[in-house]
Write a protein that holds these residues in place. Structure first.
Motif, PDB file in Angstrom:
ATOM      1  N   MET A   1       0.840  -1.189   0.000  1.00 60.93           N
ATOM      2  CA  MET A   1       0.000   0.000   0.000  1.00 60.93           C
ATOM      3  C   MET A   1       0.881   1.247   0.000  1.00 60.93           C
ATOM      4  O   MET A   1       1.893   1.297   0.697  1.00 60.93           O
ATOM      5  N   GLU A   2       0.516   2.266  -0.759  1.00 62.87           N
ATOM      6  CA  GLU A   2       1.270   3.516  -0.783  1.00 62.87           C
ATOM      7  C   GLU A   2       1.230   4.175   0.590  1.00 62.87           C
ATOM      8  O   GLU A   2       0.214   4.133   1.288  1.00 62.87           O
ATOM      9  N   ILE A   3       2.344   4.814   0.963  1.00 62.83           N
ATOM     10  CA  ILE A   3       2.469   5.404   2.292  1.00 62.83           C
ATOM     11  C   ILE A   3       1.407   6.468   2.548  1.00 62.83           C
ATOM     12  O   ILE A   3       0.826   6.536   3.632  1.00 62.83           O
ATOM     13  N   GLU A   4       1.104   7.321   1.540  1.00 63.64           N
ATOM     14  CA  GLU A   4       0.104   8.369   1.748  1.00 63.64           C
ATOM     15  C   GLU A   4      -1.289   7.782   1.948  1.00 63.64           C
ATOM     16  O   GLU A   4      -2.075   8.278   2.755  1.00 63.64           O
ATOM     17  N   GLN A   5      -1.588   6.737   1.197  1.00 60.33           N
ATOM     18  CA  GLN A   5      -2.879   6.075   1.359  1.00 60.33           C
ATOM     19  C   GLN A   5      -2.985   5.442   2.742  1.00 60.33           C
ATOM     20  O   GLN A   5      -4.033   5.528   3.411  1.00 60.33           O
ATOM     21  N   LEU A   6      -1.904   4.832   3.178  1.00 60.58           N
ATOM     22  CA  LEU A   6      -1.886   4.198   4.488  1.00 60.58           C
ATOM     23  C   LEU A   6      -2.035   5.244   5.596  1.00 60.58           C
ATOM     24  O   LEU A   6      -2.795   5.050   6.555  1.00 60.58           O
ATOM     25  N   LYS A   7      -1.322   6.366   5.461  1.00 60.27           N
ATOM     26  CA  LYS A   7      -1.440   7.451   6.445  1.00 60.27           C
ATOM     27  C   LYS A   7      -2.880   7.966   6.520  1.00 60.27           C
ATOM     28  O   LYS A   7      -3.408   8.220   7.605  1.00 60.27           O
ATOM     29  N   SER A   8      -3.518   8.115   5.354  1.00 54.97           N
ATOM     30  CA  SER A   8      -4.889   8.612   5.312  1.00 54.97           C
ATOM     31  C   SER A   8      -5.840   7.660   6.036  1.00 54.97           C
ATOM     32  O   SER A   8      -6.716   8.095   6.790  1.00 54.97           O
ATOM     33  N   GLN A   9      -5.662   6.357   5.820  1.00 57.81           N
ATOM     34  CA  GLN A   9      -6.526   5.379   6.469  1.00 57.81           C
ATOM     35  C   GLN A   9      -6.335   5.399   7.989  1.00 57.81           C
ATOM     36  O   GLN A   9      -7.305   5.368   8.750  1.00 57.81           O
ATOM     37  N   ILE A  10      -5.089   5.441   8.413  1.00 50.02           N
ATOM     38  CA  ILE A  10      -4.805   5.426   9.850  1.00 50.02           C
ATOM     39  C   ILE A  10      -5.343   6.686  10.518  1.00 50.02           C
ATOM     40  O   ILE A  10      -5.986   6.632  11.572  1.00 50.02           O
ATOM     41  N   ASN A  11      -5.077   7.838   9.897  1.00 54.31           N
ATOM     42  CA  ASN A  11      -5.529   9.095  10.478  1.00 54.31           C
ATOM     43  C   ASN A  11      -7.058   9.153  10.556  1.00 54.31           C
ATOM     44  O   ASN A  11      -7.627   9.604  11.551  1.00 54.31           O
ATOM     45  N   GLY A  12      -7.723   8.676   9.495  1.00 54.33           N
ATOM     46  CA  GLY A  12      -9.178   8.662   9.491  1.00 54.33           C
ATOM     47  C   GLY A  12      -9.741   7.775  10.578  1.00 54.33           C
ATOM     48  O   GLY A  12     -10.729   8.133  11.248  1.00 54.33           O
ATOM     49  N   PHE A  13      -9.117   6.616  10.777  1.00 56.29           N
ATOM     50  CA  PHE A  13      -9.578   5.690  11.808  1.00 56.29           C
ATOM     51  C   PHE A  13      -9.418   6.297  13.199  1.00 56.29           C
ATOM     52  O   PHE A  13     -10.332   6.245  14.034  1.00 56.29           O
ATOM     53  N   LEU A  14      -8.240   6.893  13.462  1.00 55.80           N
ATOM     54  CA  LEU A  14      -7.995   7.477  14.781  1.00 55.80           C
ATOM     55  C   LEU A  14      -8.903   8.676  15.033  1.00 55.80           C
ATOM     56  O   LEU A  14      -9.352   8.907  16.161  1.00 55.80           O
ATOM     57  N   LYS A  15      -9.176   9.443  13.980  1.00 58.24           N
ATOM     58  CA  LYS A  15     -10.069  10.600  14.123  1.00 58.24           C
ATOM     59  C   LYS A  15     -11.479  10.130  14.485  1.00 58.24           C
ATOM     60  O   LYS A  15     -12.161  10.746  15.316  1.00 58.24           O
ATOM     61  N   ALA A  16     -11.914   9.048  13.871  1.00 56.48           N
ATOM     62  CA  ALA A  16     -13.258   8.532  14.143  1.00 56.48           C
ATOM     63  C   ALA A  16     -13.343   7.903  15.536  1.00 56.48           C
ATOM     64  O   ALA A  16     -14.433   7.768  16.093  1.00 56.48           O
ATOM     65  N   ASN A  17     -12.201   7.543  16.098  1.00 60.40           N
ATOM     66  CA  ASN A  17     -12.164   6.919  17.423  1.00 60.40           C
ATOM     67  C   ASN A  17     -11.264   7.739  18.344  1.00 60.40           C
ATOM     68  O   ASN A  17     -10.373   7.212  19.015  1.00 60.40           O
ATOM     69  N   ARG A  18     -11.515   9.036  18.362  1.00 54.07           N
ATOM     70  CA  ARG A  18     -10.593   9.970  19.014  1.00 54.07           C
ATOM     71  C   ARG A  18     -10.514   9.804  20.528  1.00 54.07           C
ATOM     72  O   ARG A  18      -9.589  10.314  21.152  1.00 54.07           O
TER      73      ARG A  18
END
Length: 774
Positions: A1-18
């Protein structure tokens, strides 16, 4: 997986479960990325998000950063009232107008909002300080003077820190009542505000002694830089429990190499000896190189009081007349020091190196060793130079030293072939008397012995880094990134203007490109000028879990393995080696350190810079002290920086001082940024970096650590056909963007001379030797 795509997924998940915190393993499980390589991708992505400020890392527990959208950074004040906030090593600083500073002081950690975005890539955004998160001057050091008692105030402090000297510090009666002239530590109880923008109030909490006491000048700098200089008693008590000799029980599981002819080679005054070496020729014509490093991690266990204190210090600090060690002396100079003819525990890197300098085989392991001789650089240099008397004194070892010389030449040529850049700036040793007063400055010379050890330490560091990078596991590296495109382009333009173009793409700078340039200008009058500006274009080396290599060394892999007595990152690397040896390289083993290394890299890099700043300030203090009785005398010097407000001159003994533009009275001088030069409007005389000059000492201020010069025989200055444009278009000269250049131009004498720093991990103190530089 591309690093930017992976960062986006991780950040989105953590934001949704802040409201929750997650480990890297949690994320790997959730994304079903369970191989060792995929786990490393997760770790890299999360570390990148931490650096961006999008997520927070609490000892391996990650959470969404609810302050995302604001920027955290360090405030840098200007005497005119405005300031800058440095928040990223790559991006231009925030500019803060006077009304938006919240009365922040130099070094404060602040939270900034954006008022106006960056208008161009080379100009920073305009911001507003919303909150001062941490004050840089919670405790201050200064000299107390009595004052009239009014409003609970008993006197004032003259601050020893140059960056805060312009502030008035009132001392209240809530703390100790010192005597007039005593140097004290005071705790700030009121910081600058709108009503008192240049005033602080403080309570005295500790008296250090009197200003003129021997060593007090250095102690003030040490305390003002917040360098821990005394070990807590519990640390000393725990250190005292360590045995003075290695018991036989500690030999278990270690390779016995006590019969190998290991030697240590250091400066004559070195007491903390952390590396021993051995070399021999193999039957196949290759070389065996053994680099054996003190096994400090055996004595400094993770999480212990000694370890916590070592982490707080980060590194030993080497000053003119003292060393502030990272570890208690019974460890650094005793059980961990590889003293001659005693058994010691070691971490060993054994390498087979072919005739082209390639490491074709290697082993990393724990060992039990014994140094067969404590050699000095001076003695080994004499052996390599053919001194028959010293060769006879060390007859049994002389053949090995000659083989060491051979191997060094091979390794040096290999580094040169790949583009390693060498900067041999003179290094000064300041000599002090029994009272700590500077009485002489001597230049150190690096001989072949110093370079031999340098080659061997570099090779060991590269070998260890390559080993773990290829294992694709979390690890701590010493990195030096490529110059960014903007700075590289500016440097290319500067060099081309001097008639020495750099051939290549500034967006893809390679060490070989710069090495070739330095070869082209060798012996040319522009050599020092180009070398200096090249150094200023470089980034600063640091510690990081990202294996990006070391640009200045031309090394694809690099770490710090060879000095665990004096550097915490090396101690961490030893722990990692042992951990993976015991637990393997799987995901379970990786998880222990995966979430810790990024913060260790940030903290140890910060503490390294603190040590460098402290060492530099002490050097400047002692150099100023040495020059105090030289007022009116003349010296030869070289221009090492030309700026709008004057010229910084370096004498042959490395003392630096300023020729302020107000003392250039023969003409009206204007600054040409594209040539980094001051040029006379009428007579067209030009002053540039590397130019030799004759100066007279005008004044010296030890407290401010400054020396002022005036030029002698200005009529012999060369002239130029260059005419300064009404608007300079260059970008390189004094700052990375217009706001930063404006800040530097206003700096004047108050900040002292620009310091020359190399990218190859500049020397960190007078007692450090060549093997410590990288």
């Amino acid at each position: 997986m591309e690093i930017e795509q992976l960062k986006s997924q991780i950040n989105g998940f953590l934001k949704a479960n802040r409201e929750q915190r997650f480990t890297a393993q949690n994320m790997a499980d959730g994304l079903r990325m369970n191989s060792a390589a995929e786990y490393q991708q997760i770790v890299n992505a999360m570390n990148a998000l931490v650096r961006q400020g999008d997520i927070l890392d609490d000892n391996g527990q990650y959470a969404y950063n609810v302050n995302a959208g604001f920027v955290l950074g360090e405030y840098r004040a200007n005497d005119k009232g405005f300031g800058f906030v440095k928040y990223d090593t790559e991006l231009p600083d925030f500019f803060i107008n006077p009304e938006n500073t919240l009365q922040a002081m130099q070094g404060d950690k602040v939270r900034v909002s954006t008022l106006k975005p960056s208008p161009s890539p080379d100009r920073g955004p305009e911001g507003k300080v919303e909150e001062i998160i941490e004050h840089a001057y919670e405790r201050i050091v200064g000299t107390f003077s009595l004052g009239s008692e009014a409003n609970n105030m008993i006197g004032e402090l003259k601050i020893s820190d140059k960056k805060a000297m312009s502030f008035k510090v009132l001392v209240n009666s809530d703390g100790l009542t010192p005597n007039d002239g005593q140097v004290v530590v005071a705790e700030v109880t009121r910081f600058p505000d709108k009503i008192h923008p240049r005033e602080l109030v403080a309570s005295v909490v500790e008296s250090l002694g009197y200003k003129d006491d021997p060593g007090m000048d250095i102690l003030q700098i040490v305390r003002s830089k917040k360098v821990p200089s005394e070990f807590p008693q519990e640390v000393l008590d725990d250190a005292a429990q360590i045995l003075v000799d290695v018991p036989k029980s500690d030999w278990a599981g270690r390779e016995d190499i006590t019969e190998q002819t290991l030697v240590t080679i250091d400066g004559a005054d070195t007491k903390d000896i952390d590396d021993a070496v051995v070399v021999w020729k193999l039957d196949n014509g290759n070389y065996h190189l053994g680099v054996h490093i003190a096994d400090v991690s055996h004595y400094v266990t993770e999480g212990s009081t000694i370890d916590t204190e070592a982490y707080t210090r980060g590194t030993s600090v080497y000053l003119t007349d003292r060393v502030i060690p990272m570890l208690p002396r019974n460890i650094s100079n005793g059980i961990a020091s590889l003293n001659p003819n005693v058994v010691r525990l070691a971490m060993s890197a054994e390498m087979e190196i072919d005739k082209q300098g390639q490491v074709v085989n290697h082993r990393l392991h724990t060992s039990v060793m014994k140094s067969h001789a404590r050699m000095t650089y001076d003695a080994v240099n004499k052996i390599l130079e053919g001194d028959v008397f010293v060769q006879e004194e060390y007859a049994q070892l002389t053949p090995m030293f000659k083989v060491m010389g051979e191997l060094h030449e091979i390794l040096y040529k290999k580094r040169q072939a790949r583009g390693a850049i060498e900067f041999d700036a003179p290094e000064a040793q300041i000599i002090v008397d029994e009272q700590g007063k500077a009485v002489d400055i001597q230049l150190r010379e690096r001989g072949t012995a110093e370079r031999v050890i340098e080659s061997f330490m570099l090779t060991a560091n590269e070998t260890v880094a390559e080993h773990f990078d290829k294992m694709a596991v979390p690890f701590l590296y010493r990195i030096h990134e490529s110059p960014d495109e903007e700075r590289a382009k500016s440097f290319f333009e500067f060099s081309k203007a001097l008639g020495h173009p750099v051939y290549g793409d500034p967006s893809k700078v390679t060490p070989l490109m710069l090495q070739k340039l330095m070869a082209d200008v060798a012996g040319d009058p522009t050599e020092q000028m180009i070398s200096t500006m090249m150094l200023r274009a470089m980034k600063q080396a640091k510690y990081s879990p990202d294996p990006v290599g070391h640009f200045g060394l031309g090394a694809k892999y690099y770490t710090h393995f060879t000095s665990p007595i004096r550097r915490y990152p090396d101690l961490t690397v030893h722990r990692l080696i042992k951990w993976y040896e015991k637990h393997g390289y799987g995901i379970d083993a990786q998880e222990k350190y995966a979430g810790k290394l990024a913060q260790i890299g940030v903290d140890t890099s910060t503490r390294e810079r603190r040590a460098i700043d402290t060492e530099r300030d002490v050097d400047a203090l002692k150099k100023a002290e040495y020059m105090m009785d030289k007022v009116g005398l003349e010296f030869n010097g070289v221009i090492n920086s030309a700026l709008k407000f004057g010229l910084f001159i370096s004498l042959e003994n490395t003392v630096e001082g300023l020729v302020h533009i107000s003392n250039l009275t023969d003409d009206h001088y204007e600054y040409d940024e594209s040539h980094a030069a001051l040029i006379g409007r009428s007579k067209h005389r030009i002053f540039q970096i590397g130019q030799k000059v004759r100066v007279k000492v005008l004044r010296v201020n030890k407290d401010e650590r400054t020396v002022d010069f005036m030029l002698i025989d200005i009529e012999s200055t060369p002239t130029t056909e260059i005419r300064v444009a009404t608007k300079s278009h260059g970008k390189f000269g004094t700052g990375r963007n217009r706001d930063e250049r404006r800040k530097n131009e206003r700096r004047g004498k108050s900040e002292g001379p620009r310091q020359k720093r190399g990218p190859l991990d500049a020397k960190q103190g007078q007692k450090r030797d060549s093997k410590r530089n990288f």
